[in-house]
Design a protein around this motif. Structure first.
Motif, mmCIF file in Angstrom:
data_model
loop_
_atom_site.group_PDB
_atom_site.id
_atom_site.type_symbol
_atom_site.label_atom_id
_atom_site.label_comp_id
_atom_site.label_asym_id
_atom_site.label_seq_id
_atom_site.Cartn_x
_atom_site.Cartn_y
_atom_site.Cartn_z
ATOM 1 N N GLY A 155 1.261 -0.828 -0.352
ATOM 2 C CA GLY A 155 -0.055 -0.027 -0.069
ATOM 3 C C GLY A 155 0.726 0.833 -0.613
ATOM 4 N N SER A 156 0.531 2.454 -0.414
ATOM 5 C CA SER A 156 0.727 3.514 -0.543
ATOM 6 C C SER A 156 0.947 4.357 0.582
ATOM 7 N N GLY A 157 1.425 5.504 1.033
ATOM 8 C CA GLY A 157 1.545 6.764 1.910
ATOM 9 C C GLY A 157 1.651 5.502 3.290
ATOM 10 N N THR A 158 0.586 5.623 4.278
ATOM 11 C CA THR A 158 0.503 5.705 5.938
ATOM 12 C C THR A 158 -0.137 4.644 6.044
ATOM 13 N N PHE A 159 -0.005 2.977 4.607
ATOM 14 C CA PHE A 159 -0.107 1.815 5.239
ATOM 15 C C PHE A 159 -0.152 0.873 6.223
ATOM 16 N N SER A 160 -0.815 -0.255 6.805
ATOM 17 C CA SER A 160 -0.710 -0.824 7.895
ATOM 18 C C SER A 160 -0.827 -1.670 7.257
ATOM 19 N N GLU A 161 -0.007 -3.047 7.612
ATOM 20 C CA GLU A 161 0.151 -4.256 7.307
ATOM 21 C C GLU A 161 -0.444 -5.223 8.905
ATOM 22 N N ALA A 162 -0.072 -4.007 9.713
ATOM 23 C CA ALA A 162 -0.900 -4.507 11.077
ATOM 24 C C ALA A 162 -2.110 -4.637 10.700
ATOM 25 N N ARG A 163 -2.474 -3.711 10.952
ATOM 26 C CA ARG A 163 -4.428 -3.544 10.970
ATOM 27 C C ARG A 163 -4.773 -3.940 9.475
ATOM 28 N N PHE A 164 -4.288 -3.928 8.760
ATOM 29 C CA PHE A 164 -4.852 -5.303 7.904
ATOM 30 C C PHE A 164 -4.664 -6.422 8.202
#
Length: 598
Positions: free
Chosen positions: A131-140
């Motif tokens: 993801g771009s920018g502030t993508f949070s893999e943890a939240r995902f």
């Protein structure tokens, strides 16, 4: 009492009723006509403007949506993204890192290169993605992607776009600064096997979208929002309405059930006006506003019209009674004296000493009685002149008729008080005759012709009490060129008589004179009513028009002048249209070269 007043045969009651009817009828007619016409024009213009605003806003939103569509198409077709998503587990850590850097860089470039794209995601259902920018893999990873409704719908549509209502981004790691976005997603396919290998989701800038429709104003409380083809609200400044169907059944029916761009509906008994515009993704931009906010000012105007009509009616009665009293009092005195004279009393005289027409009539009446009395004395004393005395009596009996005509003329002059105006007309006419009767013969300079036109316009302005603006654009040097007398003045006269005066407004006449390759061109333009096409065709063929007697004296004079003075070295054309004014073009060929040689 009122009925007795209306049925009375007295002059005062008649003049009062006349004043009342004239003022009341004219006021009501003009006011109501203005109200109806203004109401029609206002509603028409407001609706036209609202439709135009909705169309422009729809185009703006469609442009933003198309950006999301193009971005999604580009990402879905990128082979490197497909390969990275397809080989995520089988690739080496080095390849995964390289692919992640490439994809993240690509996604960030999309965001930075387009102000409407806020965030872009490429997701795998097993909990990994980019993801771009502030993508949070943890939240995902904490969100079961397969349970998301948009994911289910994307699988059902098998590659087609899935649009969601405006919302906050679930995968952003921005905390309280989570962006408001409009997501559009689809499944990511392997082009070789056409199997689903992931998901692509493009988040458009929700704030820009809300600002696009938030700046639009419909009245005071009107607003715009966006619905899908099922009537669910997808974009609205009130986020609690997102993904809910339109509550009002009448509005829902117009939004979903018909194709009309305009419609009307009611909300709790209040009539509303609505307009809608389709968007590129299948959604619909809808605007609503209470009708009274569009025409409320006209309703107040109508109340003011009725009130003012009543006030003017009372004013008419007062003015009528006052004028009737001032007029009828001396008339009654004169009538009583006439009745006594009718009974044979020739010694009575009227005592009306006013300086108006009635006072003048009273003096003439007294003089007439004196003369009648003298005649009667002569009849008694000179029987031999009986026949002549009777003739003189008959002559004196017709004096009132002559007196009436004389008084009518005098009254018109006194009432109109046009002494100064008559003096100005006479002065202008004297100058005009002096210019026309000059010693320069039948050929004059262009400047002299223009001077005659200006003096002529003074008379016409005084005659019609209108302003005729004369605009001159004269090429230097052309004002001293010789032309036949009265070549341009008839054109100006026709422009005023047939073009401007029938409009009953002020007017504009422009005269442009310039030379080109030895030719001298005159362009006389007015802003009058214009000429009908059939008449215009006749005037552009002057020879035929002269034969058929279909051309006026003024234009006939110009045609004959051109024909006699310039043989075939001239051109004449008239262009016009109804309500578009008229332009007369006269071209004199080689006149500049000829004048220079001489």
């Amino acid at each position: 009492m009122v009925r007795k007043f209306l049925l009375s045969k007295s002059f005062s009651s008649k003049i009062t009723v006349a004043f009342l009817l004239v003022i009341l009828i004219s006021t009501l007619f003009i006011s109501l006509s203005f109200y109806w016409e203004s109401n029609s024009i206002l509603k028409k213009n407001v609706r036209k403007s609202t439709i135009q605003i909705a169309k422009q806003t729809g185009e703006s939103l469609s442009f933003i949506f198309n950006v999301g569509i193009d971005t999604s198409d580009f990402i879905s077709s990128d082979q490197n993204i497909q390969r990275a998503a397809l080989q995520l587990k089988s690739s080496t850590p080095y390849e995964q890192t390289r692919n992640s850097q490439y994809i993240n860089t690509l996604l960030n470039n999309f965001v930075y290169s387009n102000s409407f794209v806020k965030i872009v995601y490429v997701l795998k259902e097993e909990g990994s993605g980019w993801g771009s920018g502030t993508f949070s893999e943890a939240r995902f990873k904490n969100i079961p992607l397969s349970d998301q409704e948009w994911v289910k719908e994307a699988k059902r549509k098998d590659g087609e776009l899935v649009w969601q209502g405006i919302q906050y981004d679930d995968f952003s790691g921005g905390g309280n600064n989570t962006d408001l976005t409009l997501p559009v997603g689809r499944v990511l396919k392997d082009f070789d096997t056409l199997s689903n290998i992931g998901l692509v989701q493009v988040h458009l800038d929700g704030r820009s979208i809300l600002n696009t429709i938030g700046h639009l104003k419909l009245g005071k409380t009107g607003k715009f929002f966006v619905v899908d083809n099922e009537g669910r609200i997808m974009i609205d400044s009130h986020l609690d309405r997102i993904n809910k169907k339109v509550e009002n059944p009448d509005l829902f029916r117009h939004v979903v059930g018909d194709n009309h761009a305009e419609f009307e509906f009611t909300v709790k008994g209040v009539p509303y006006y609505g307009v809608k515009e389709p968007l590129s993704n299948g959604w619909m931009l809808v605007g609503t506003v209470p009708i009274h906010e569009i025409s409320g000012q006209l309703d107040r105007l109508q109340s003011w019209i009725l009130f003012s009509s009543g006030v003017f009616s009372m004013l008419a009665i007062c003015i009528g009674l006052f004028i009737a009293g001032r007029v009828t009092k001396p008339v009654k005195q004169l009538t009583q004296i006439m009745q006594r004279v009718q009974q044979g009393d020739l010694k009575v005289r009227t005592a009306v000493n006013s300086s108006d027409e009635i006072g003048f009539l009273s003096k003439q009446f007294n003089n007439m009685i004196d003369e009648i009395e003298n005649l009667m004395q002569q009849v008694k004393s000179e029987q031999s002149e009986k026949h002549h005395a009777e003739l003189r009596a008959v002559i004196h009996r017709i004096h009132p008729h002559f007196l009436f005509n004389t008084l009518s003329t005098l009254r018109w002059l006194i009432d109109s008080n046009q002494n100064n105006r008559a003096s100005l007309v006479l002065s202008a006419l004297t100058h005009l005759l002096e210019a026309n009767m000059g010693k320069s013969g039948s050929i004059i300079m262009v400047g002299e012709e223009l001077d005659i036109i200006q003096k002529y316009l003074v008379i016409l302005e005084l005659r019609y009490e209108k302003k005729f603006n004369l605009e001159l654009d004269i090429e230097p040097g052309t004002e001293i060129l010789p032309i036949p007398r009265m070549l341009l003045q008839p054109v100006v006269e026709n422009a005023i008589f047939h073009g401007i005066v029938p409009k009953n407004t002020d007017g504009r006449i422009s005269i442009k004179i310039h030379s080109n390759n030895g030719d001298l061109e005159f362009l006389i333009n007015d802003d009058g009513l214009g000429i009908q096409n059939d008449k215009l065709k006749e005037l552009n063929d002057p020879e035929t028009a002269v034969k058929n007697g279909e051309i006026g004296i003024g234009l006939r004079h110009i045609f004959d002048t051109l024909r006699l003075y310039y043989a075939l070295n001239w051109e004449w054309s008239i262009t016009s249209g109804p309500e578009q004014g008229t332009t007369v073009r006269i071209l004199l060929k080689k006149i500049v070269e000829s004048a220079t040689k001489h």
